[in-house]
Design a protein around this motif. Sequence first.
Motif, short mmCIF file in Angstrom:
data_model
loop_
_atom_site.label_atom_id
_atom_site.label_comp_id
_atom_site.label_asym_id
_atom_site.label_seq_id
_atom_site.Cartn_x
_atom_site.Cartn_y
_atom_site.Cartn_z
N GLY A 385 0.80 -1.22 0.00
CA GLY A 385 0.00 0.00 0.00
C GLY A 385 0.83 1.26 0.00
O GLY A 385 0.39 2.30 -0.53
N PHE A 386 2.05 1.24 0.56
CA PHE A 386 2.86 2.47 0.62
C PHE A 386 3.46 2.82 -0.75
O PHE A 386 4.02 3.89 -0.92
CB PHE A 386 3.96 2.37 1.68
CG PHE A 386 4.92 1.22 1.48
CD1 PHE A 386 5.94 1.30 0.54
CD2 PHE A 386 4.82 0.08 2.26
CE1 PHE A 386 6.82 0.26 0.38
CE2 PHE A 386 5.70 -0.97 2.10
CZ PHE A 386 6.70 -0.88 1.14
N MET A 387 3.36 1.87 -1.71
CA MET A 387 3.75 2.21 -3.09
C MET A 387 2.52 2.87 -3.73
O MET A 387 1.78 2.26 -4.51
CB MET A 387 4.18 0.95 -3.84
CG MET A 387 5.42 0.31 -3.25
SD MET A 387 5.87 -1.26 -4.05
CE MET A 387 6.25 -0.70 -5.72
N HIS A 388 2.29 4.12 -3.37
CA HIS A 388 1.02 4.77 -3.61
C HIS A 388 0.59 4.77 -5.06
O HIS A 388 -0.57 4.45 -5.38
CB HIS A 388 1.06 6.20 -3.07
CG HIS A 388 1.35 6.26 -1.61
ND1 HIS A 388 2.21 7.17 -1.04
CD2 HIS A 388 0.89 5.49 -0.59
CE1 HIS A 388 2.28 6.96 0.26
NE2 HIS A 388 1.48 5.96 0.56
N GLU A 389 1.48 5.16 -5.97
CA GLU A 389 1.08 5.25 -7.38
C GLU A 389 0.68 3.89 -7.91
O GLU A 389 -0.34 3.75 -8.61
CB GLU A 389 2.22 5.85 -8.20
CG GLU A 389 2.47 7.32 -7.92
CD GLU A 389 3.52 7.91 -8.84
OE1 GLU A 389 3.92 7.20 -9.82
OE2 GLU A 389 3.94 9.05 -8.61
N ASP A 390 1.49 2.83 -7.60
CA ASP A 390 1.18 1.48 -8.07
C ASP A 390 -0.12 0.97 -7.46
O ASP A 390 -0.90 0.28 -8.12
CB ASP A 390 2.33 0.52 -7.72
CG ASP A 390 3.59 0.84 -8.52
OD1 ASP A 390 3.47 1.45 -9.58
OD2 ASP A 390 4.69 0.46 -8.06
N ALA A 391 -0.33 1.31 -6.17
CA ALA A 391 -1.54 0.86 -5.50
C ALA A 391 -2.78 1.50 -6.13
O ALA A 391 -3.82 0.85 -6.30
CB ALA A 391 -1.48 1.17 -4.01
N VAL A 392 -2.67 2.77 -6.48
CA VAL A 392 -3.80 3.46 -7.12
C VAL A 392 -4.09 2.86 -8.49
O VAL A 392 -5.26 2.64 -8.86
CB VAL A 392 -3.52 4.98 -7.23
CG1 VAL A 392 -4.56 5.65 -8.12
CG2 VAL A 392 -3.52 5.61 -5.85
N TYR A 395 -5.82 -0.37 -7.94
CA TYR A 395 -7.20 -0.14 -7.51
C TYR A 395 -8.10 0.19 -8.70
O TYR A 395 -9.18 -0.39 -8.86
CB TYR A 395 -7.24 0.99 -6.48
CG TYR A 395 -8.64 1.36 -6.06
CD1 TYR A 395 -9.30 0.64 -5.05
CD2 TYR A 395 -9.33 2.42 -6.66
CE1 TYR A 395 -10.59 0.95 -4.67
CE2 TYR A 395 -10.62 2.75 -6.28
CZ TYR A 395 -11.25 2.01 -5.28
OH TYR A 395 -12.53 2.32 -4.92
N GLU A 411 -0.14 -5.28 4.69
CA GLU A 411 0.29 -4.06 4.00
C GLU A 411 -0.01 -4.09 2.50
O GLU A 411 0.18 -3.09 1.81
CB GLU A 411 1.80 -3.85 4.19
CG GLU A 411 2.66 -4.92 3.53
CD GLU A 411 4.14 -4.57 3.62
OE1 GLU A 411 4.90 -5.07 2.77
OE2 GLU A 411 4.53 -3.82 4.51
N ARG A 412 -0.46 -5.24 1.97
CA ARG A 412 -0.65 -5.36 0.53
C ARG A 412 -2.13 -5.16 0.15
O ARG A 412 -3.03 -5.64 0.84
CB ARG A 412 -0.19 -6.73 0.03
CG ARG A 412 1.27 -7.01 0.27
CD ARG A 412 1.68 -8.32 -0.37
NE ARG A 412 1.82 -8.17 -1.81
CZ ARG A 412 2.98 -7.85 -2.40
NH1 ARG A 412 4.07 -7.65 -1.67
NH2 ARG A 412 3.05 -7.74 -3.71
N ILE A 413 -2.33 -4.50 -0.96
CA ILE A 413 -3.67 -4.34 -1.49
C ILE A 413 -4.04 -5.60 -2.26
O ILE A 413 -3.18 -6.27 -2.84
CB ILE A 413 -3.74 -3.09 -2.41
CG1 ILE A 413 -5.19 -2.73 -2.73
CG2 ILE A 413 -2.90 -3.26 -3.67
CD1 ILE A 413 -5.33 -1.37 -3.44
#
Length: 473
Positions: A385-392, A395, A411-413
């Motif tokens: 989740g802290f890898m914000h751009e990749d997480a977005v 999503y 911690e993983r999406i």
Amino acid sequence: MKSKSVRSRKQSGYQRLNGVLKGILEEIRPTAEEIAALNEYSNELMGRLRKVVPRNVEIILAGSVARGTQIRGTSDIDIFMLFPKGIAEREMERKAIELAKKVVHRSHGESFVINYAEHPYLKLISEKFGVKADIVPAFKIRDSSEMATAVDRTQLHNQFVMASLSETQKDHVRLLKYILREHNIYGAEARVRGFSGYLCELLVHTFGDITKTLEFFASVKRPCLVEPLSRGVSTAESAKEASQHFKSNFVVIDPTDPDRNVAASVSEESLFRASMVSYRIIKEQSLKAISRYGFSDDDSYRRLESIEKATGLKIYTLKIRLPKISDDTLWPQIVKLSGQMVHFLESYSFKPVITLQEMDGGDGVIAFFMDRQSSSIELVRGPPGFMHEDAVVFYKKHVNKDMDNVSFDGERIFALEEARYKTPEEAIRAALNSKSFRFPSYLKKKSTVLYSKEIPEGCAKLVYRAYIRKMTI
């Protein structure tokens, strides 16, 4: 110090065990006729070789037949061609194979295949005698400091064992081999990762007899260092140092080469099985603890059906027609393919409970025992989740506005989505048809068949053998 009564009870118990072992020995010790026939054929082959090799090439008999530790009916012959040092290794190999081919008498029902270990070597098959003979090239050496290849050690092993074991101890080596073979942990080859014949010989030499060897296994602690030259065993600091040096928890120093661990091939599972089996033998002192009698692979398909009904698991089996190359080359590839397929299945939420491999008669099998037969939903893991751009990005790609399907697991999406493959069979067939799913080099997709319902009896035999080997102690 143990009391006399304790020693007496132990001795009495071993008298019962010794009676069982004596009965087994009578069954596994080669008959005088078998030994005479093996010696006659070995001498004949060596005589043929001596007629064709240069005078500076020595021919010796090696292995269990030479050392007198073979088991009845399982004796193959090992003949070494010892070349003088100074010749280039590749030239030595070429000449050795060329010379070995000259001693094969096809008119007498003999044939050969070329196998590959550190050197190529010729395996002669005699239909008449029902015997196989490995004719192996090596360099003549006096000690390990002169060794050019690993194969060169064998002549030193011969010398050590023949000088160190009594006739009684040779019988005890036979018993140890038999026990380990009954529990599928005899053999150093890749598919077994167990105890070699030479290792069995060293263990009996170190501990003196079969019962003391079983006592050692029954109480073994890791890391463990065995030193046959001094007949010593250590689990203290020296064992830790040896473990770190050899990168193994079980180290048996080669008395002919102090920088070699003879037990390097022994897996943790094989050592554990040897320990459990030995404990049972010492405790029960019965034939039942030693011999896995009663096993039969007849009607294997029906037996596998019974396993499916009893466990609720479904068996999916890949059968692969194998090329004619050595088992030691093929086995790691079968294991690798098995791992690739498990990873593929798990990526689509199908995790095998048990995965088995086996090979025989030109066929290999990989069997997946699955408890999950179908799935409409699969879990797709995303980035932390802290890898914000990749997480977005993840999503937006996976979100379903009609249902809450994206969340965090630690911690993983992750996202829940409609399953791409609804059954394990669909997933396996997809892998077989996918250009991006690549088989190891010697295995071919076009030679592979998936069975999910009726397994042919020959294929079922291999699966059932693998199941028995894996699931029984």
